[in-house]
Design a protein around this motif. Structure first.
Motif, short mmCIF file in Angstrom:
data_model
loop_
_atom_site.label_atom_id
_atom_site.label_comp_id
_atom_site.label_asym_id
_atom_site.label_seq_id
_atom_site.Cartn_x
_atom_site.Cartn_y
_atom_site.Cartn_z
N ILE A 82 25.64 56.86 45.07
CA ILE A 82 25.40 55.42 45.24
C ILE A 82 26.60 54.74 45.88
O ILE A 82 27.73 54.92 45.44
N THR A 83 26.34 53.99 46.95
CA THR A 83 27.39 53.18 47.58
C THR A 83 27.07 51.73 47.25
O THR A 83 26.12 51.16 47.78
N VAL A 84 27.85 51.15 46.37
CA VAL A 84 27.55 49.78 45.94
C VAL A 84 28.03 48.78 46.99
O VAL A 84 28.95 49.07 47.75
N PRO A 85 27.39 47.60 47.05
CA PRO A 85 27.76 46.62 48.10
C PRO A 85 29.15 46.00 47.86
O PRO A 85 29.60 45.96 46.72
N PRO A 86 29.77 45.50 48.92
CA PRO A 86 31.09 44.88 48.76
C PRO A 86 30.98 43.40 48.39
O PRO A 86 30.10 42.69 48.90
N THR A 87 31.86 42.93 47.51
CA THR A 87 31.92 41.49 47.21
C THR A 87 33.38 41.10 47.00
O THR A 87 34.18 41.93 46.57
N LYS A 88 33.68 39.82 47.29
CA LYS A 88 35.07 39.38 47.17
C LYS A 88 35.44 38.93 45.77
O LYS A 88 36.59 38.95 45.39
N THR A 89 34.45 38.47 44.99
CA THR A 89 34.78 37.95 43.66
C THR A 89 34.66 39.03 42.58
O THR A 89 34.68 38.72 41.40
N ALA A 90 34.51 40.28 42.99
CA ALA A 90 34.36 41.37 42.02
C ALA A 90 35.58 41.44 41.12
O ALA A 90 36.70 41.20 41.56
N ALA A 91 35.34 41.77 39.86
CA ALA A 91 36.45 41.90 38.91
C ALA A 91 36.25 43.16 38.08
O ALA A 91 35.14 43.66 37.96
N LYS A 92 37.36 43.63 37.53
CA LYS A 92 37.26 44.79 36.63
C LYS A 92 36.52 44.36 35.38
O LYS A 92 36.81 43.29 34.83
N PHE A 93 35.58 45.16 34.94
CA PHE A 93 34.81 44.73 33.77
C PHE A 93 35.54 45.06 32.47
O PHE A 93 36.23 46.06 32.37
N LYS A 94 35.35 44.15 31.54
CA LYS A 94 35.92 44.37 30.21
C LYS A 94 34.90 43.81 29.23
O LYS A 94 34.62 42.61 29.24
N ASP A 95 34.33 44.68 28.43
CA ASP A 95 33.30 44.23 27.51
C ASP A 95 33.91 43.43 26.37
O ASP A 95 34.91 43.85 25.79
N ASP A 116 25.52 42.71 34.74
CA ASP A 116 26.63 42.92 35.68
C ASP A 116 26.06 43.70 36.86
O ASP A 116 25.31 44.66 36.66
N PHE A 117 26.39 43.26 38.06
CA PHE A 117 26.03 44.05 39.23
C PHE A 117 27.27 44.83 39.66
O PHE A 117 28.33 44.22 39.86
N THR A 118 27.13 46.13 39.80
CA THR A 118 28.29 46.92 40.21
C THR A 118 28.58 46.66 41.68
O THR A 118 27.66 46.56 42.50
N THR A 119 29.83 46.54 41.98
CA THR A 119 30.22 46.21 43.34
C THR A 119 31.60 46.79 43.61
O THR A 119 32.16 47.48 42.77
N ARG A 120 32.11 46.53 44.78
CA ARG A 120 33.47 47.00 45.11
C ARG A 120 34.11 45.92 45.98
O ARG A 120 33.39 45.11 46.59
N ARG A 121 35.40 45.93 46.05
CA ARG A 121 36.10 45.00 46.93
C ARG A 121 36.01 45.51 48.36
O ARG A 121 36.13 46.72 48.58
N PRO A 122 35.82 44.62 49.34
CA PRO A 122 35.73 45.11 50.72
C PRO A 122 36.98 45.85 51.17
O PRO A 122 36.92 46.73 52.03
N LYS A 127 33.92 47.78 40.39
CA LYS A 127 34.08 46.49 39.73
C LYS A 127 32.69 45.89 39.54
O LYS A 127 31.71 46.48 39.99
N THR A 128 32.64 44.75 38.91
CA THR A 128 31.32 44.14 38.70
C THR A 128 31.37 42.66 38.98
O THR A 128 32.43 42.04 39.00
N ILE A 129 30.19 42.10 39.20
CA ILE A 129 30.03 40.66 39.37
C ILE A 129 28.94 40.28 38.36
O ILE A 129 27.89 40.92 38.31
N THR A 130 29.24 39.30 37.53
CA THR A 130 28.33 39.02 36.41
C THR A 130 27.23 38.05 36.78
O THR A 130 27.36 37.24 37.70
#
Lengths: 196, 229
Positions: A48-61, A186-192, B41-44
């Motif tokens: 899976i290649t997840v889409p890029p987003t700029k506001t992505a953050a490391k998740f912490k439950d 949460d949508f999985t994403t990556r930084r561009p 990473k994730t976007i909520t």
């Protein structure tokens, strides 16, 4: 000349290999792999290649919350016979097919697993005062960038328990008290700028 | 005769061989099991619970104005009929698995183009950064025109309408741009915590308006998205 040969042989007999530089190197290598590598978790499949987003953050439950990952396959693996087809859904070790436009059997399988997750989870009252009891579970939708939008959307509707999975029509007369909705997504994403 | 470990110890030498064996095994384990992929990473997002099943209000409430972000295959212009859009879609999809480019517009504004091939590239590059930045700038300018002032909760909801057969990445990049705009205006950064949404503007992905995905329905869906205001 004979003297030299004898001297060399004597040196070999007495020689002890100095292992310290080798141990140094091995320790450095070990440290490198331990710090830089990441042991693959089965839930995060590689195709899976997840889409890029700029506001992505490391998740912490948050404390007391759990996380479930729903993988949605796209066209990254298109053409490979041993890979799941486009729009397949995988949760844990279960794979369901969502590529049939009028075949929604995969969503029923997904819902069954979600129901089991819901039953186990700790719950809280919906802050919007709908009367729903919401599970303290974050569902991470790990969708390939080339998954069809309709599939991601339909999975979201399965998550909110608003679909009648017999005919894929919105549920009529849904009772908030019995609804088993997952709303924290949460949508999985990556930084561009991330190197993959 | 070989020296025993005790003899070596007596001479002040340590037998390093077992240590090296262990380290080698550990090294082999890490080499074989680690992957050098970048950390994801994730976007909520918060899915609505109060749509569709809430009790009817006692008096009619004026529906809020919505800001519609429309995403559809590139090359489809306003003014066509559903059957024409369906034909164009079929021509576009002939022999390929994924529609390669999409147009994005807000309401009646002119669309901008996104190249799906660039967005799907696993490796970073200037083109990818530029592509994402272009969408952010476009949606930032568009949303600023609808800014009402006041807290974020009272702003017009944003709804992302994406053609059902397009790739998911286009919708997520738009969602990201809206989130970035909201973070800029509100001065609040996302923490990834569900409480982030308590005071946030509503941003939704519109569900597909069709279920059977027949030729007629796909044409109708395209017609609606392309002509949406």
């Amino acid at each position: 000349m004979a003297h030299n040969i004898r001297k060399r042989n004597m040196n070999h007999a007495d020689a002890e290999i100095d292992l310290v530089p080798m141990i140094d190197c091995i320790f450095l290598l070990l440290l490198f792999f331990m710090l830089c590598g990441r042991i693959t978790v089965d839930q995060r499949t590689e195709q899976i290649t997840v889409p890029p987003t700029k506001t992505a953050a490391k998740f912490k439950d948050p404390n007391g919350w759990t996380r479930e990952i729903v993988n949605l396959f796209g066209a990254t693996q298109h053409g490979a016979a041993d890979q799941p087809p486009r729009n397949s859904i995988r949760i844990g070790t279960h794979t369901f097919n969502a590529s049939g436009v009028n075949d929604y059997s995969g969503y029923k399988g997904l819902r069954q697993i979600l129901d089991a997750v819901y039953d186990k989870a700790e719950k809280y009252d919906d802050p919007k005062k709908t009367g729903m009891r919401l599970p303290k579970v974050i569902i991470e939708i790990r969708a390939d960038g080339d998954t069809e939008y309709r599939v991601v959307q339909e999975v979201q509707q399965v998550l909110t328990d608003t679909l009648d999975l017999e005919n894929m029509q919105p549920k009529k007369g849904l009772d908030p008290k019995t609804a088993r909705a997952f709303v924290n997504i949460d949508f999985t994403t990556r930084r561009p700028e991330d190197k993959m | 005769m070989a020296e025993s470990p005790d003899d070596k110890l007596a001479e002040g030498k340590l037998d390093l061989v077992p240590l090296i064996d262990c380290i080698m095994l550990l090294l082999l384990f890490f080499i074989l099991t680690t992957k050098f992929t970048s950390e994801e990473k994730t976007i909520t997002s918060l899915l609505p619970t109060d749509k569709g099943q809430a009790a009817a209000p006692s008096k009619p409430v004026e529906p809020p104005q919505m800001i519609n972000i429309c995403i559809y295959p590139a090359g489809l212009y306003k003014g066509g009929q559903p059957s024409e859009y369906f034909k164009q879609l079929n021509d576009m999809r002939a022999g390929i698995a994924v529609i390669p480019k999409a147009w994005i517009k807000v309401g009646n504004a002119d669309p901008i183009e996104m190249d799906g091939g660039i967005l799907q590239k696993a490796k970073s590059g200037n083109q990818l950064l530029q592509q994402v930045e272009q969408v952010h700038v476009y949606l930032n300018d568009a949303l600023a025109k609808f800014e009402k002032g006041g807290d974020r909760k009272t702003q017009d909801p944003v709804v992302i309408h994406c053609f059902s057969g397009l790739s998911w990445k286009y919708a997520l990049v738009c969602y990201d741009a809206v989130r970035a705009y909201e973070a800029k205006v509100s001065g609040r950064k996302s923490t990834g915590n569900p409480s982030d949404f308590d005071e946030a503007r509503e941003v939704d992905f519109a569900p597909p308006r069709i279920r059977d995905y027949s030729a007629k329905e796909l044409g109708e869906e395209l017609f609606e998205i392309i002509h949406m205001k």
